[in-house]
Design an enzyme around this catalytic site. Structure first.
Site, PDB file in Angstrom:
ATOM      1  N   HIS A  72      -3.026  -6.751   8.704  1.00  0.00           N
ATOM      2  CA  HIS A  72      -4.298  -7.044   8.031  1.00  0.00           C
ATOM      3  C   HIS A  72      -4.531  -8.548   7.971  1.00  0.00           C
ATOM      4  O   HIS A  72      -3.683  -9.293   7.501  1.00  0.00           O
ATOM      5  CB  HIS A  72      -4.313  -6.450   6.619  1.00  0.00           C
ATOM      6  CG  HIS A  72      -4.590  -4.982   6.607  1.00  0.00           C
ATOM      7  ND1 HIS A  72      -5.101  -4.326   5.517  1.00  0.00           N
ATOM      8  CD2 HIS A  72      -4.447  -4.044   7.576  1.00  0.00           C
ATOM      9  CE1 HIS A  72      -5.253  -3.044   5.818  1.00  0.00           C
ATOM     10  NE2 HIS A  72      -4.848  -2.841   7.048  1.00  0.00           N
ATOM     11  N   TYR A 201      -9.880  -4.951  -3.671  1.00  0.00           N
ATOM     12  CA  TYR A 201      -9.506  -5.187  -5.069  1.00  0.00           C
ATOM     13  C   TYR A 201     -10.820  -5.333  -5.844  1.00  0.00           C
ATOM     14  O   TYR A 201     -11.566  -6.284  -5.606  1.00  0.00           O
ATOM     15  CB  TYR A 201      -8.700  -6.474  -5.210  1.00  0.00           C
ATOM     16  CG  TYR A 201      -7.295  -6.419  -4.636  1.00  0.00           C
ATOM     17  CD1 TYR A 201      -7.057  -6.610  -3.268  1.00  0.00           C
ATOM     18  CD2 TYR A 201      -6.197  -6.192  -5.464  1.00  0.00           C
ATOM     19  CE1 TYR A 201      -5.764  -6.579  -2.757  1.00  0.00           C
ATOM     20  CE2 TYR A 201      -4.896  -6.162  -4.951  1.00  0.00           C
ATOM     21  CZ  TYR A 201      -4.690  -6.351  -3.605  1.00  0.00           C
ATOM     22  OH  TYR A 201      -3.411  -6.322  -3.098  1.00  0.00           O
ATOM     23  N   PRO A 293       1.738  -5.263 -10.220  1.00  0.00           N
ATOM     24  CA  PRO A 293       1.561  -5.030  -8.783  1.00  0.00           C
ATOM     25  C   PRO A 293       0.320  -5.679  -8.161  1.00  0.00           C
ATOM     26  O   PRO A 293       0.163  -5.636  -6.936  1.00  0.00           O
ATOM     27  CB  PRO A 293       1.467  -3.497  -8.679  1.00  0.00           C
ATOM     28  CG  PRO A 293       1.089  -3.041 -10.035  1.00  0.00           C
ATOM     29  CD  PRO A 293       1.638  -4.018 -11.001  1.00  0.00           C
ATOM     30  N   LYS A 297       3.581  -8.371  -4.862  1.00  0.00           N
ATOM     31  CA  LYS A 297       4.723  -9.269  -4.673  1.00  0.00           C
ATOM     32  C   LYS A 297       6.091  -8.647  -4.974  1.00  0.00           C
ATOM     33  O   LYS A 297       7.124  -9.223  -4.614  1.00  0.00           O
ATOM     34  CB  LYS A 297       4.562 -10.509  -5.580  1.00  0.00           C
ATOM     35  CG  LYS A 297       3.446 -11.450  -5.145  1.00  0.00           C
ATOM     36  CD  LYS A 297       3.859 -12.272  -3.933  1.00  0.00           C
ATOM     37  CE  LYS A 297       2.720 -12.958  -3.248  1.00  0.00           C
ATOM     38  NZ  LYS A 297       2.140 -12.217  -2.113  1.00  0.00           N
ATOM     39  N   TYR A 385      -1.279 -14.892  -1.460  1.00  0.00           N
ATOM     40  CA  TYR A 385      -1.295 -13.465  -1.113  1.00  0.00           C
ATOM     41  C   TYR A 385      -0.468 -13.202   0.147  1.00  0.00           C
ATOM     42  O   TYR A 385       0.314 -12.256   0.195  1.00  0.00           O
ATOM     43  CB  TYR A 385      -2.736 -12.971  -0.931  1.00  0.00           C
ATOM     44  CG  TYR A 385      -2.823 -11.475  -0.827  1.00  0.00           C
ATOM     45  CD1 TYR A 385      -2.901 -10.684  -1.977  1.00  0.00           C
ATOM     46  CD2 TYR A 385      -2.785 -10.825   0.408  1.00  0.00           C
ATOM     47  CE1 TYR A 385      -2.948  -9.299  -1.897  1.00  0.00           C
ATOM     48  CE2 TYR A 385      -2.836  -9.442   0.501  1.00  0.00           C
ATOM     49  CZ  TYR A 385      -2.919  -8.692  -0.657  1.00  0.00           C
ATOM     50  OH  TYR A 385      -2.944  -7.317  -0.577  1.00  0.00           O
TER      51      TYR A 385
HETATM   52  P1  RFL Z   1      14.430  -0.517  -7.027  1.00  0.00           P
HETATM   53  O1  RFL Z   1      13.534  -0.074  -5.939  1.00  0.00           O
HETATM   54  O2  RFL Z   1      14.112  -0.125  -8.418  1.00  0.00           O
HETATM   55  O3  RFL Z   1      15.890   0.015  -6.651  1.00  0.00           O
HETATM   56  C1  RFL Z   1      16.963  -0.047  -7.550  1.00  0.00           C
HETATM   57  C2  RFL Z   1      17.950   1.053  -7.207  1.00  0.00           C
HETATM   58  O4  RFL Z   1      19.062   0.964  -8.091  1.00  0.00           O
HETATM   59  C3  RFL Z   1      19.397   2.265  -8.553  1.00  0.00           C
HETATM   60  N1  RFL Z   1      20.094   2.153  -9.842  1.00  0.00           N
HETATM   61  C4  RFL Z   1      21.432   2.265  -9.991  1.00  0.00           C
HETATM   62  N2  RFL Z   1      22.401   2.491  -9.112  1.00  0.00           N
HETATM   63  C5  RFL Z   1      23.671   2.546  -9.579  1.00  0.00           C
HETATM   64  N3  RFL Z   1      23.983   2.412 -10.894  1.00  0.00           N
HETATM   65  C6  RFL Z   1      23.042   2.187 -11.820  1.00  0.00           C
HETATM   66  N4  RFL Z   1      23.341   2.050 -13.109  1.00  0.00           N
HETATM   67  C7  RFL Z   1      21.690   2.099 -11.375  1.00  0.00           C
HETATM   68  N5  RFL Z   1      20.510   1.884 -11.994  1.00  0.00           N
HETATM   69  C8  RFL Z   1      19.552   1.922 -11.066  1.00  0.00           C
HETATM   70  C9  RFL Z   1      18.047   2.976  -8.656  1.00  0.00           C
HETATM   71  O5  RFL Z   1      18.179   4.395  -8.637  1.00  0.00           O
HETATM   72  C10 RFL Z   1      17.337   2.433  -7.423  1.00  0.00           C
HETATM   73  O6  RFL Z   1      17.550   3.233  -6.282  1.00  0.00           O
HETATM   74  O7  RFL Z   1      14.611  -2.099  -7.026  1.00  0.00           O
HETATM   75  P2  RFL Z   1      14.637  -3.156  -5.800  1.00  0.00           P
HETATM   76  O8  RFL Z   1      15.511  -2.679  -4.691  1.00  0.00           O
HETATM   77  O9  RFL Z   1      14.866  -4.469  -6.436  1.00  0.00           O
HETATM   78  O10 RFL Z   1      13.153  -3.124  -5.189  1.00  0.00           O
HETATM   79  C11 RFL Z   1      12.072  -3.605  -5.921  1.00  0.00           C
HETATM   80  C12 RFL Z   1      10.824  -2.792  -5.612  1.00  0.00           C
HETATM   81  O11 RFL Z   1      11.126  -1.414  -5.657  1.00  0.00           O
HETATM   82  C13 RFL Z   1       9.728  -3.122  -6.622  1.00  0.00           C
HETATM   83  O12 RFL Z   1       9.622  -4.524  -6.834  1.00  0.00           O
HETATM   84  C14 RFL Z   1       8.353  -2.640  -6.238  1.00  0.00           C
HETATM   85  O13 RFL Z   1       8.325  -1.304  -5.848  1.00  0.00           O
HETATM   86  C15 RFL Z   1       7.463  -2.839  -7.480  1.00  0.00           C
HETATM   87  N6  RFL Z   1       6.329  -1.969  -7.445  1.00  0.00           N
HETATM   88  C16 RFL Z   1       5.328  -2.322  -6.643  1.00  0.00           C
HETATM   89  N7  RFL Z   1       5.388  -3.510  -5.976  1.00  0.00           N
HETATM   90  C17 RFL Z   1       4.413  -3.863  -5.170  1.00  0.00           C
HETATM   91  O14 RFL Z   1       4.507  -4.937  -4.546  1.00  0.00           O
HETATM   92  N8  RFL Z   1       3.308  -3.036  -5.019  1.00  0.00           N
HETATM   93  C18 RFL Z   1       3.224  -1.828  -5.660  1.00  0.00           C
HETATM   94  O15 RFL Z   1       2.261  -1.093  -5.492  1.00  0.00           O
HETATM   95  C19 RFL Z   1       4.232  -1.426  -6.521  1.00  0.00           C
HETATM   96  N9  RFL Z   1       4.183  -0.248  -7.175  1.00  0.00           N
HETATM   97  C20 RFL Z   1       6.303  -0.761  -8.188  1.00  0.00           C
HETATM   98  C21 RFL Z   1       5.214   0.105  -8.011  1.00  0.00           C
HETATM   99  C22 RFL Z   1       7.340  -0.402  -9.070  1.00  0.00           C
HETATM  100  C23 RFL Z   1       7.305   0.784  -9.807  1.00  0.00           C
HETATM  101  N10 RFL Z   1       8.383   1.021 -10.752  1.00  0.00           N
HETATM  102  C24 RFL Z   1       9.518   0.139 -10.826  1.00  0.00           C
HETATM  103  C25 RFL Z   1       8.395   2.006 -11.732  1.00  0.00           C
HETATM  104  C26 RFL Z   1       5.171   1.313  -8.695  1.00  0.00           C
HETATM  105  C27 RFL Z   1       6.212   1.672  -9.591  1.00  0.00           C
HETATM  106  C28 RFL Z   1       6.096   3.014 -10.262  1.00  0.00           C
HETATM  107  C1  PHB Z   2      -0.145  -0.239  -2.453  1.00  0.00           C
HETATM  108  O1  PHB Z   2      -0.646   0.087  -1.360  1.00  0.00           O
HETATM  109  O2  PHB Z   2       0.594   0.518  -3.079  1.00  0.00           O
HETATM  110  C2  PHB Z   2      -0.469  -1.578  -3.016  1.00  0.00           C
HETATM  111  C3  PHB Z   2      -1.104  -2.514  -2.241  1.00  0.00           C
HETATM  112  C4  PHB Z   2      -1.430  -3.755  -2.781  1.00  0.00           C
HETATM  113  C5  PHB Z   2      -1.103  -4.026  -4.091  1.00  0.00           C
HETATM  114  C6  PHB Z   2      -0.456  -3.088  -4.868  1.00  0.00           C
HETATM  115  C7  PHB Z   2      -0.141  -1.854  -4.335  1.00  0.00           C
HETATM  116  O3  PHB Z   2      -1.468  -5.233  -4.628  1.00  0.00           O
END
Ligand code: RFL
Ligand code: PHB
Length: 392
Positions: A72, A201, A293, A297, A385
């Site tokens: 994109h 957005y 989110p 980032k 971004y």
């Molecule tokens: P993760 O993905 O949470 O992975 C951590 C892993 O550790 C495991 N764990 C354990 N393992 C062993 N012993 C323990 N005591 C443990 N406790 C936990 C968990 O089961 C898991 O598998 O962290 P990581 O790897 O740092 O990655 C970070 C990303 O996942 C996160 O920053 C993003 O997904 C944040 N986030 C979003 N970011 C975006 O940029 N765009 C988004 O749209 C977006 N949507 C989201 C999100 C995070 C969410 N969370 C945390 C609830 C939506 C949600 C619902």
């Molecule tokens: C997503 O596609 O899940 C998404 C994309 C951009 C964002 C947050 C979430 O800023």
């Protein structure tokens, strides 16, 4: 059992770290409390910065990303019912983002790990961290009623916001900073073509909307909802109705509806823990910080943390230098706080806040107008971004 680096958590941070270390010839074992299917079932981020794409390439896990990721060059901002395109590539000297879901990144990393014959222990319960203030740390866990122990040189805490790693650090050694926002995002995934070619957005009278996608045939939409809202309150029909109402006639006409594959509500939070290193324990990814989110980032910061950490550990093992390890925390925090600022700013710019006098709402509209009319304003948004360079 013994390894060089014990990695806690098989999310994107832990898996990418494991793969990068493997390419440098550094042994590692991952301990994950959930099953592989559970980890793959989580629907999260969708936008990769160039820095993250480069790290995935370096770890040899970019074949499908290169073939299927959608490049994109712009995003749209919508406010006061008008759409405005920001040409990210033109504003940043050609930098772009790639739309490719976190689920797919995780799947590719898991596959590469299995192909390389590296050990991941899923369903590890009661993980505990020991002696990371000395030179011989250990990790213990239980599985099927049996106790296990792993001796290692270093522990990488990649276990997310609720993990055990940050919680294992004495309270007196760690400082935390937090901001909770008064709303959440209701997300929905559906196998329907996206409403537009690029992400939209939208700041609307009824609250924020994000139109995103996973592919040409799979859409991801988000609605700002009150923190008290429950996902059970939202039938598919109610979601599509509210989405179209917020987006207005022109965009609504392009929205294709269909049954949801997933719906969930995520609260919005900003959080940073300092420092990121405690002796031979390092925190990386959501274990160390959370961003709302809006700036896309979270996943990208997790990738850059483990980029820094893998280099620090390579220096330690290949050059016998502790310089990288010593600087790890400060190097990451410089980047983390830039992303925290940007994510907080994008959140403040695009959401509706309850307030009595409307002063902040006028400031918000004026700032949006500035961003789309001033090249300096647009560039400030665009360069953040697409992601600041690793060495910024
Ligand atoms: P993760 O993905 O949470 O992975 C951590 C892993 O550790 C495991 N764990 C354990 N393992 C062993 N012993 C323990 N005591 C443990 N406790 C936990 C968990 O089961 C898991 O598998 O962290 P990581 O790897 O740092 O990655 C970070 C990303 O996942 C996160 O920053 C993003 O997904 C944040 N986030 C979003 N970011 C975006 O940029 N765009 C988004 O749209 C977006 N949507 C989201 C999100 C995070 C969410 N969370 C945390 C609830 C939506 C949600 C619902
Ligand atoms: C997503 O596609 O899940 C998404 C994309 C951009 C964002 C947050 C979430 O800023």
């Amino acid at each position: 059992m013994r390894t060089q680096v014990a990695i806690i958590g098989a999310g994107p941070a832990g898996l990418l770290l494991g793969q990068l270390l493997h390419t440098y010839g550094i042994d590692n074992i991952i301990l994950e409390q959930r099953s592989a299917d559970y980890v793959l079932g989580r629907i999260r981020a969708g936008v990769l910065e160039q820095v993250s794409v480069d790290l995935l390439r370096e770890s040899g896990v970019s074949q499908r990303l290169d073939a299927e990721g959608l490049v994109h060059e712009g995003i749209e901002l919508m406010f006061s019912g008008q759409r405005h395109r920001l040409n990210l590539a033109e504003l940043t000297g050609g930098r772009k983002v790639v739309v490719y879901g976190q689920t797919e990144v995780t799947r590719d990393l898991m596959q590469a790990r299995a192909d390389a014959g590296l050990t991941t222990i899923y369903d590890a319960s009661n993980v505990t961290l020991h002696d990371f203030d000395g030179t011989a740390p250990r990790v213990r866990w239980s599985q099927n009623g049996q106790q296990h122990e792993l001796a290692c040189d270093f522990i990488a805490g990649c276990d997310g916001f609720h993990g055990v790693s940050r919680a294992s650090v004495p309270a007196s050694a760690i400082q935390t900073f937090e901001k909770i926002y008064p709303f959440g995002w209701l997300g929905m995934l559906a196998d329907v073509p996206p409403a537009a070619h690029e992400l939209i957005y939208a700041n609307t009278e009824r609250g924020f909307v994000l139109c995103s996608m996973r592919s040409e045939t799979r859409s991801r939409y988000y609605l700002q909802v009150p923190l008290s809202d429950k996902v059970e309150n939202w039938s598919d029909a109610a979601f599509w109705d509210e989405l179209k109402r917020r987006l207005g006639e022109e965009v609504a006409a392009q929205v294709v509806t269909g049954p949801s594959l997933e719906k969930s509500i995520a609260p919005l939070r900003s959080f940073v823990a300092e420092p990121l290193r405690f002796g031979r324990l390092f925190l990386a990814g959501d274990a160390a910080h959370i961003v709302p989110p809006t700036g896309a980032k979270g996943l990208n910061l997790a990738a850059s943390d483990v980029g820094f950490l893998s280099r620090a550990l390579r220096e330690f093992y290949q050059e016998r230098s502790e310089a990288g390890i010593t600087h790890y925390s400060a190097q990451c925090l410089r980047r983390i706080w830039k992303a925290e600022r940007f994510s907080w700013w994008m959140t403040s710019l695009l959401h509706r806040f309850d307030e009595a006098d409307g002063f902040n709402a006028r400031i918000q509209q004026s700032e949006l107008d500035y961003v789309v009319r001033s090249r300096a304003g647009a560039t400030a948004l665009a360069e953040n971004y697409v992601g600041l360079p690793m060495d910024f």
